[in-house]
Design an enzyme around this catalytic site. Sequence first.
Site: not given
Length: 457
Positions: A132-133, A156, A208-209, A230-231, A264
């Site tokens: 979402w960022n 998604k 994401g996380s 990409e975390l 991130c």
Amino acid sequence: MESYRIVNPATGETVREYPTATDAELLEKLKLADAAQREWAVRPPADRAAVLRRVADLYEERKQDLAAVITREMGKPVKQAAGEIDVVISIYRYYADHGEEFLREEELDVASGGRAVIRKEAVGTLLGIMPWNFPYYQVARFAAPNLMLGNAVLLKHAPQCPESALEMESLFQDAGVPEGVYVNVFATNDQVADLIADDRIQGVSLTGSERAGAAVAEIAGRNLKKVVLELGGSDPYLILGVSDLSRVVKNTLTGRMINAGQACNASKRIIALDEHYDAFAEQYTAAVRAIVPGDPTDPDTFLGPLSSEKAVQALDEQVQDAVSKGATVLAGGKRIDRPGAWYEATVLAGITPDMRAYKEELFGPVALLFRVGTEDEAVAFANNSPYGLSASVQTDDSEQAERVARQLEAGMVFVGGPAGTAAELPFGGVKRSGFGRELGRFGMEEFANHKLVRTVR
């Protein structure tokens, strides 16, 4: 069940809810994408480039309306939202302009004679799982190179970004992307697992996380699907030798506080040599204290709300853990008492290994200051992290900058300023920050079939 809904983080108001797709609807969309991809892949690259160019034009035409959507969804100040769309436009134009060049056959030297070439071809339909960022940018860096390559995309998006997700799907359709080549899906986590396992999905990209990345990678590995991850990041900013401290303060302030610190690759750990630390800490803290959170719809606002109540709670728990164990609050340090997801711009010092903030990623407007004695100590401290997304080096000595950049354990190193992004620059990390690259030429090669064609004479 995962809920797709817009909750305005500036007010806490629920704006609208959207239903998740049924299993039957998802299977129908996957079937459509699988068929459409085969036709899309055989179209001339110039045709695909023309469509991407039209996508960029539509983003430009609709910029203000699209910016307002993500301000409402996740609280990004509207000026920064428009800036995000400018980057998106540059990405689609970049691949429209350079995609054909990246797809050219590469001839190999063949010791035994004859001819051998590598052809870069699409692999099929891909699943993108986006955060979402940066609702538009994250999608662009995944979708643009893969659409140019000839892959189809099932997207998604994050549950709090349904409106921007639908706006993008509509924009692609209006730009002439064939039905099924770019498909939005409001799927649950269980449905995502089923999609990854389906033979028609050829690869998965997730931003994401760590938790989400590990879950997706496990399912993909079990089903022999390639993934790009990409975390998180806890990116260091090393201040080693500077004459213009005010410039460094500006760089680190922007690098940490833009997008309410929800990036991130934000400059989360600021590591200064002892000779610069006191002056820097004084000026930086004063600059942070001067930040006044404001209405994200106001073009003059720099710091808006965090994305959600959940984000505020998670950040505050990390900050209070540090404070309870002896960290010094130089600025901010608490949530703001008003409706919505608001948190003060914060500076903490005295972070020790027993604190969560020492190893965890802080996803919000909280900067951590560290004092070190030598260059070697700065490098060792920067590398003492489970993450390795990006790092920044600030020094007036070009030889020192080169020497330190070689030693930093990161996927990206920026000299003279905070981490950033551009269409032509590969983006990605090492260690627990993930693997694979997006953007630049590398962004078109992650999900490509590098097909060898060997002709014996």
